[in-house]
Write a protein that holds these residues in place. Sequence first.
Motif, short mmCIF file in Angstrom:
data_model
loop_
_atom_site.label_atom_id
_atom_site.label_comp_id
_atom_site.label_asym_id
_atom_site.label_seq_id
_atom_site.Cartn_x
_atom_site.Cartn_y
_atom_site.Cartn_z
N THR A 2 0.83 -1.20 0.00
CA THR A 2 0.00 0.00 0.00
C THR A 2 0.87 1.25 0.00
O THR A 2 1.73 1.40 0.84
CB THR A 2 -0.90 0.04 1.25
N THR A 4 -0.01 4.81 0.31
CA THR A 4 -1.03 5.84 0.45
C THR A 4 -0.50 7.21 0.09
O THR A 4 -1.26 8.14 -0.09
CB THR A 4 -1.62 5.86 1.87
N GLU A 38 1.66 14.71 4.07
CA GLU A 38 1.42 13.37 4.60
C GLU A 38 2.03 13.21 5.99
O GLU A 38 3.07 13.79 6.29
CB GLU A 38 2.04 12.32 3.66
N ARG A 211 -3.03 5.93 15.11
CA ARG A 211 -4.39 5.69 14.60
C ARG A 211 -5.10 6.99 14.27
O ARG A 211 -5.85 7.09 13.30
CB ARG A 211 -5.22 4.94 15.64
N ASP A 215 -1.40 9.10 8.21
CA ASP A 215 -1.93 8.67 6.93
C ASP A 215 -1.41 7.28 6.61
O ASP A 215 -2.05 6.49 5.92
CB ASP A 215 -1.49 9.63 5.81
N ARG A 216 -0.21 7.01 7.11
CA ARG A 216 0.44 5.74 6.80
C ARG A 216 1.32 5.31 7.96
O ARG A 216 1.97 6.15 8.57
CB ARG A 216 1.28 5.90 5.53
N GLN A 228 4.04 -1.53 5.16
CA GLN A 228 3.45 -0.21 5.39
C GLN A 228 2.02 -0.21 4.89
O GLN A 228 1.69 -0.86 3.91
CB GLN A 228 4.27 0.90 4.74
N ALA A 229 1.19 0.51 5.63
CA ALA A 229 -0.24 0.52 5.30
C ALA A 229 -0.91 1.67 6.03
O ALA A 229 -0.33 2.28 6.92
CB ALA A 229 -0.88 -0.80 5.72
N GLU A 230 -2.16 1.93 5.66
CA GLU A 230 -2.95 2.87 6.44
C GLU A 230 -3.09 2.29 7.84
O GLU A 230 -3.13 1.07 8.00
CB GLU A 230 -4.33 3.06 5.80
N GLU A 232 -5.45 1.86 10.05
CA GLU A 232 -6.53 0.91 10.33
C GLU A 232 -6.17 -0.49 9.80
O GLU A 232 -6.31 -1.50 10.48
CB GLU A 232 -7.83 1.41 9.69
N THR A 233 -5.68 -0.52 8.59
CA THR A 233 -5.29 -1.79 7.97
C THR A 233 -4.13 -2.42 8.72
O THR A 233 -4.14 -3.62 9.03
CB THR A 233 -4.85 -1.54 6.50
#
Length: 251
Positions: A2, A4, A38, A211, A215-216, A228-230, A232-233
């Motif tokens: 991901t 973002t 970001e 959280r 953004d990431r 790496q991810a948002e 929530e994910t």
Amino acid sequence: MTETGASRRPLVVLDGVDKHFGALHVLKHVDLSVGEGEVVVVIGPSGSGKSTLCRTINRLETIDAGTITLDGRPLPSEGKEPGPAARRRRHGVPVVQPVRAQDRARQRDARADPGARHLEGRRRGARPRACSNGSASTSRRASTPRRLSGGQQQRVAIARALAMDPKVMLFDEPTSALDPEMINEVLDTMTSLARSGMTMVVVTHEMGFARRAADRVVFMADGEIVEQAEPETFFTAPRSDRAKDFLSKIL
Ligand code: ADP
Ligand code: MG
């Protein structure tokens, strides 16, 4: 993976960055692009290279391979600049670090004995009635950062960094040396900054902040960006065993 940050204009770009300390390979071919506005939160076990990553971005550390560009301009390689302080000023990438241990001890003393601050003021020549209403605020304004609480010191550090009008701000565990009751005031300041559109790279163990404001999330282990991810994910469905293991220990 991901990305973002992909839709934003890249502001800080690390491309194949390697860093060794002697035989220790601390950053292993790190690729990272931070988009304008970001907020990237970097997490990972101790010793994984998070601080080194910050220090390479603001040129406190040199790199052995790869490139780092800031707003499209490559950071100069070692040897072309007069010194780290000048480089840091020129590139304008401030890093907010933990309050120093001795300052923390001092603020504890001040809390344990609320009169200490006042007495200290007297010893330094303040007039005996210096604690009446009006002058209390005067003395507060005049106080040096070391006489502020750790939380206030960090907010001052953030304000000073902002005064440089930076394109990006780095935070390396800015709340790690603070007493619990001061952590939130600093995180609130950082959250406001994030919402104001500042580009931020934040190393922290404060998962609530991640959280709320990130953004990431970038998870590092052993000198590598493992995933790496948002937020929530990442927090609900980490993919790598290293990240699962790390989260199981801290959440
Ligand atoms: P983190 O911030 O994730 O805890 P660091 O970037 O501080 O990790 O450190 C990564 C590794 O590099 C650790 O093994 C640390 O001991 C080592 N290291 C960091 N700075 C230096 C240095 N100046 N000289 C030698 N080794 C260092
Ligand atoms: Mg560190």
